[in-house]
Design a protein around this motif. Structure first.
Motif, PDB file in Angstrom:
ATOM      1  N   ARG A 177       0.826  -1.214   0.000  1.00  0.00           N
ATOM      2  CA  ARG A 177       0.000   0.000   0.000  1.00  0.00           C
ATOM      3  C   ARG A 177       0.855   1.258   0.000  1.00  0.00           C
ATOM      4  NH1 ARG A 177      -2.703  -1.705   4.800  1.00  0.00           N
ATOM      5  NH2 ARG A 177      -2.157   0.339   5.647  1.00  0.00           N
ATOM      6  N   PHE A 178       2.061   1.161   0.536  1.00  0.00           N
ATOM      7  CA  PHE A 178       2.898   2.345   0.704  1.00  0.00           C
ATOM      8  C   PHE A 178       3.980   2.481  -0.365  1.00  0.00           C
ATOM      9  CE2 PHE A 178       1.369   1.064   4.911  1.00  0.00           C
ATOM     10  CZ  PHE A 178       0.782   2.242   5.355  1.00  0.00           C
ATOM     11  N   PHE A 179       4.394   1.376  -0.981  1.00  0.00           N
ATOM     12  CA  PHE A 179       5.543   1.421  -1.887  1.00  0.00           C
ATOM     13  C   PHE A 179       5.241   0.687  -3.190  1.00  0.00           C
ATOM     14  CE2 PHE A 179       7.271   1.171   2.497  1.00  0.00           C
ATOM     15  CZ  PHE A 179       7.815   2.448   2.572  1.00  0.00           C
ATOM     16  N   ASP A 180       5.628   1.309  -4.298  1.00  0.00           N
ATOM     17  CA  ASP A 180       5.537   0.654  -5.602  1.00  0.00           C
ATOM     18  C   ASP A 180       6.787  -0.159  -5.907  1.00  0.00           C
ATOM     19  OD1 ASP A 180       3.036   1.741  -6.076  1.00  0.00           O
ATOM     20  OD2 ASP A 180       3.836   3.497  -7.136  1.00  0.00           O
ATOM     21  N   ASP A 181       7.935   0.301  -5.437  1.00  0.00           N
ATOM     22  CA  ASP A 181       9.208  -0.355  -5.729  1.00  0.00           C
ATOM     23  C   ASP A 181       9.286  -1.676  -4.964  1.00  0.00           C
ATOM     24  OD1 ASP A 181      11.888  -1.146  -6.003  1.00  0.00           O
ATOM     25  OD2 ASP A 181      12.641   0.911  -5.922  1.00  0.00           O
ATOM     26  N   ASP A 182       9.385  -2.786  -5.696  1.00  0.00           N
ATOM     27  CA  ASP A 182       9.396  -4.072  -5.008  1.00  0.00           C
ATOM     28  C   ASP A 182      10.641  -4.261  -4.157  1.00  0.00           C
ATOM     29  OD1 ASP A 182      11.255  -4.487  -7.027  1.00  0.00           O
ATOM     30  OD2 ASP A 182      10.506  -6.485  -7.528  1.00  0.00           O
ATOM     31  N   ARG A 183      11.682  -3.495  -4.402  1.00  0.00           N
ATOM     32  CA  ARG A 183      12.867  -3.565  -3.540  1.00  0.00           C
ATOM     33  C   ARG A 183      12.533  -3.053  -2.138  1.00  0.00           C
ATOM     34  NH1 ARG A 183      17.119  -0.057  -6.630  1.00  0.00           N
ATOM     35  NH2 ARG A 183      15.258   1.262  -6.631  1.00  0.00           N
ATOM     36  N   LEU A 184      11.762  -1.992  -2.066  1.00  0.00           N
ATOM     37  CA  LEU A 184      11.342  -1.472  -0.758  1.00  0.00           C
ATOM     38  C   LEU A 184      10.358  -2.420  -0.094  1.00  0.00           C
ATOM     39  CD1 LEU A 184      10.869   2.313  -1.625  1.00  0.00           C
ATOM     40  CD2 LEU A 184      12.781   1.265  -0.399  1.00  0.00           C
ATOM     41  N   GLN A 185       9.509  -3.047  -0.887  1.00  0.00           N
ATOM     42  CA  GLN A 185       8.572  -4.017  -0.324  1.00  0.00           C
ATOM     43  C   GLN A 185       9.319  -5.148   0.374  1.00  0.00           C
ATOM     44  OE1 GLN A 185       6.132  -5.184  -3.651  1.00  0.00           O
ATOM     45  NE2 GLN A 185       5.527  -3.068  -4.090  1.00  0.00           N
ATOM     46  N   LYS A 186      10.412  -5.606  -0.219  1.00  0.00           N
ATOM     47  CA  LYS A 186      11.231  -6.633   0.412  1.00  0.00           C
ATOM     48  C   LYS A 186      11.945  -6.072   1.649  1.00  0.00           C
ATOM     49  CE  LYS A 186      12.209  -9.115  -3.908  1.00  0.00           C
ATOM     50  NZ  LYS A 186      13.269  -9.475  -4.895  1.00  0.00           N
ATOM     51  N   LEU A 187      12.499  -4.882   1.514  1.00  0.00           N
ATOM     52  CA  LEU A 187      13.298  -4.298   2.582  1.00  0.00           C
ATOM     53  C   LEU A 187      12.494  -4.069   3.854  1.00  0.00           C
ATOM     54  CD1 LEU A 187      16.100  -3.168   3.295  1.00  0.00           C
ATOM     55  CD2 LEU A 187      15.344  -0.956   2.385  1.00  0.00           C
ATOM     56  N   PHE A 188      11.212  -3.762   3.698  1.00  0.00           N
ATOM     57  CA  PHE A 188      10.391  -3.445   4.865  1.00  0.00           C
ATOM     58  C   PHE A 188       9.438  -4.574   5.256  1.00  0.00           C
ATOM     59  CE2 PHE A 188      11.250   1.039   3.397  1.00  0.00           C
ATOM     60  CZ  PHE A 188      12.141   1.319   4.426  1.00  0.00           C
ATOM     61  N   SER A 189       9.667  -5.770   4.717  1.00  0.00           N
ATOM     62  CA  SER A 189       8.844  -6.901   5.138  1.00  0.00           C
ATOM     63  C   SER A 189       9.660  -8.146   5.475  1.00  0.00           C
ATOM     64  CB  SER A 189       7.811  -7.253   4.064  1.00  0.00           C
ATOM     65  OG  SER A 189       8.428  -7.738   2.885  1.00  0.00           O
ATOM     66  N   PHE A 190      10.958  -8.161   5.126  1.00  0.00           N
ATOM     67  CA  PHE A 190      11.747  -9.370   5.381  1.00  0.00           C
ATOM     68  C   PHE A 190      11.826  -9.682   6.870  1.00  0.00           C
ATOM     69  CE2 PHE A 190      15.162  -6.388   6.334  1.00  0.00           C
ATOM     70  CZ  PHE A 190      15.924  -7.064   7.292  1.00  0.00           C
ATOM     71  N   GLN A 191      11.593  -8.688   7.734  1.00  0.00           N
ATOM     72  CA  GLN A 191      11.688  -8.895   9.182  1.00  0.00           C
ATOM     73  C   GLN A 191      10.690  -9.926   9.687  1.00  0.00           C
ATOM     74  OE1 GLN A 191      11.370  -5.946   7.665  1.00  0.00           O
ATOM     75  NE2 GLN A 191      13.153  -4.717   8.194  1.00  0.00           N
ATOM     76  N   ALA A 192       9.657 -10.245   8.903  1.00  0.00           N
ATOM     77  CA  ALA A 192       8.727 -11.302   9.307  1.00  0.00           C
ATOM     78  C   ALA A 192       9.445 -12.631   9.475  1.00  0.00           C
ATOM     79  CB  ALA A 192       7.600 -11.446   8.279  1.00  0.00           C
ATOM     80  N   MET A 193      10.585 -12.790   8.790  1.00  0.00           N
ATOM     81  CA  MET A 193      11.374 -14.000   8.955  1.00  0.00           C
ATOM     82  C   MET A 193      11.816 -14.187  10.396  1.00  0.00           C
ATOM     83  SD  MET A 193      11.900 -16.236   6.683  1.00  0.00           S
ATOM     84  CE  MET A 193      13.347 -16.954   7.432  1.00  0.00           C
ATOM     85  N   TYR A 194      12.044 -13.080  11.119  1.00  0.00           N
ATOM     86  CA  TYR A 194      12.413 -13.179  12.531  1.00  0.00           C
ATOM     87  C   TYR A 194      11.312 -13.872  13.323  1.00  0.00           C
ATOM     88  CZ  TYR A 194      15.845  -9.478  11.424  1.00  0.00           C
ATOM     89  OH  TYR A 194      16.861  -8.731  10.884  1.00  0.00           O
ATOM     90  N   ALA A 195      10.075 -13.722  12.847  1.00  0.00           N
ATOM     91  CA  ALA A 195       8.932 -14.338  13.517  1.00  0.00           C
ATOM     92  C   ALA A 195       8.617 -15.715  12.957  1.00  0.00           C
ATOM     93  CB  ALA A 195       7.702 -13.431  13.398  1.00  0.00           C
ATOM     94  N   GLY A 196       9.438 -16.177  12.004  1.00  0.00           N
ATOM     95  CA  GLY A 196       9.257 -17.507  11.452  1.00  0.00           C
ATOM     96  C   GLY A 196       8.148 -17.614  10.431  1.00  0.00           C
TER      97      GLY A 196
END
Length: 491
Positions: A177-196
């Motif tokens: 919803r906030f970013f069109d650039d898929d690089r930013l989408q990855k950068l601001f969502s990869f942290q879910a991996m910390y939660a498994g």
């Protein structure tokens, strides 16, 4: 006389518990099987290199400060640290890079220059959304003891606010919803991996991890990450906590239906009115309560993926275009998580983290050398990977990756941790990330920190509330200490 309390384990959860209880006036003894504090956050020293074996990313230093203050010590004295800028450098498969800058204005400018003004404006809205999520979640869902899921309905306005913010939606669509650039989408969502969890399907409420990680900032303690447990142990000792290292606990003892202390493996008995256990919960139940049927979530829990971590001491310095924390994103994204989490296979196109502690603190490597920490997510031991075969292959793949990316590769010393290593160290299903943060394993649905069938027994650590990561584990110690203090106050 203060009531005696035993804490089993000198990891961050046990140390936080000890600091809180000592500050509340209790007589605390910490028992640790290793010769130093740290637990999962240990340290290896070899040939002049120092490797931190646990977490490498330090966020939310205020939580450490609060823990130290509870024991009468101060952060600036025991644990000096500085904020990293950039916090991360993200490298993408197309060769482009984005740096996570320290500060709103700086990060906005970075996004404007790499992704355009539209996404820079989106970042403003994203930060506001994350801040609201954090405000709602921290006091009401994270830093809180629950007695049952019914406790959720005691704060309906808070739940309604979280619903309005979209916290029960999916993280991937929320970030888009906030970013069109898929690089930013990855950068601001990869942290879910910390939660498994896969970033695409994780609940949006876990964006609070992104807030802690990419908005509140990443820090580096002087002396590396092992300085954190060292500082907590120092504060606890100053507050009167007794530490006994190199001891194994064989049994938790009871008397009259209540806990009475522990028996060490050499037969020595230590008396206590409360015992706090910090191993992974399935491990604790097997070791200390084999006669009890563990709670459903302990028996049937879904565990996070694991990771291979390669600690490498190399000759040569860091290239000028690398920083302390470097994330190398693979081209595949959803496909990689499908393999890792759904099929429990190695990622076909893995994303990797390379942390270089010696880039910030040269004392962690000999002169002219570098200390590298290379992490690749892998399935936990519920998958079908044969690590007797795959370990050497993984090492060669990681070496080739470092070489391609321009890191020094003249290896002096190394330690490769696989899921088999983690299992040997007492981590259920061979993962250092404990139970995944699925909806049924979050908040009041996560295994609790009290064993009601053994009054006086409590739990702390990443397998219980509130969950995984340095901030969460510190809070876990606080919540366990609150339980113990309330229990002892009733006696």
């Amino acid at each position: 006389m203060p009531a005696p309390v035993i804490v089993v384990g000198a990891g961050l959860a046990g140390l936080a518990t000890a600091c809180r209880l000592a500050g509340a006036g209790h007589q605390v003894t910490v028992l640790e099987r290793e010769p130093i504090p740290g637990g999962r956050g240990g340290r290896i020293r070899d040939q002049g290199f120092s490797f931190d074996t646990g977490p490498t990313v330090m966020t939310m230093p205020s939580l450490v400060a609060d823990t130290l203050a509870a024991a009468g010590s101060e952060l600036d004295e025991l644990l000096p640290m500085r904020k990293l800028d950039p916090a991360y450098q993200a490298q993408y498969a197309d060769g482009s890079r984005i740096r996570v800058r320290s500060g709103h204005a700086e990060m906005r400018a970075e996004i404007a220059s790499t992704s355009g003004e539209h996404d820079a404006r989106g970042f403003d809205d994203f930060v506001s959304w994350l801040g609201e999520l954090y405000d709602v979640e921290m006091d009401n869902f994270i830093d809180r003891n629950f007695d049952s899921p019914v406790d959720l309905v005691t704060r309906p306005l808070v739940a309604a606010r979280l619903l309005r913010l979209g916290g029960f939606g999916r993280l991937g669509p929320a970030v888009r919803r906030f970013f069109d650039d898929d690089r930013l989408q990855k950068l601001f969502s990869f942290q879910a991996m910390y939660a498994g969890l896969p970033p695409e399907t994780a609940l949006a409420l876990y964006a609070v991890i992104t807030y802690m990680d990419s908005i509140a900032g990443v820090y580096v303690p002087e002396g590396g990450m092992h300085a954190v447990p060292t500082a907590l142990a120092t504060a606890a000792e100053r507050a009167g906590v007794t530490f006994r290292y190199g001891v194994d606990v064989a049994d938790v003892l009871g008397s009259g239906g209540k806990v009475a202390g522990v028996r060490l493996s050499d037969g020595e008995v230590l008396r206590a009115d409360a015992v706090v256990l910090t191993p992974d919960l399935p491990v604790a139940y097997r070791a200390f309560f084999p006669e009890l049927t563990p709670p459903w979530g302990v028996r049937h829990g879904t565990y996070s993926p694991s990771a291979v971590v390669w600690h490498v001491g190399v000759r040569g310095g860091l290239p000028a275009d690398r920083v302390h924390h470097n994330i190398h994103f693979g081209e595949q994204w959803n496909e990689a998580f499908e393999a890792l989490i759904r099929r429990r296979e190695l990622m076909p196109d893995p994303s990797r983290l390379v942390t270089v502690p010696s880039a910030t603190d040269p004392s962690l490597a000999p002169e002219g050398c570098s200390t590298l920490y290379v992490l690749e997510p892998v399935p936990n031991l519920s998958g079908d990977v044969d690590w007797s075969v795959e370990t050497d292959r993984m090492r060669e793949r990681l070496l080739g990756f470092l070489d391609r990316e321009g890191y020094p590769t003249d290896v002096v010393t190394e330690e490769l941790f696989t899921p088999v290593t983690w299992r040997h160290l007492g981590m259920e299903q061979g993962t250092p990330f404990a139970l995944a943060h699925t909806m049924r394993q979050t908040g009041p649905f996560r295994p609790g920190n009290v064993e009601p069938r053994r009054p006086g027994v409590f739990f702390a650590g990443s397998g219980t509330v509130p969950g995984v990561g340095v901030p969460m584990v510190l809070i876990s110690g606080k919540l366990a200490a609150e339980r113990v203090d309330a229990w002892l106050g009733k006696r």
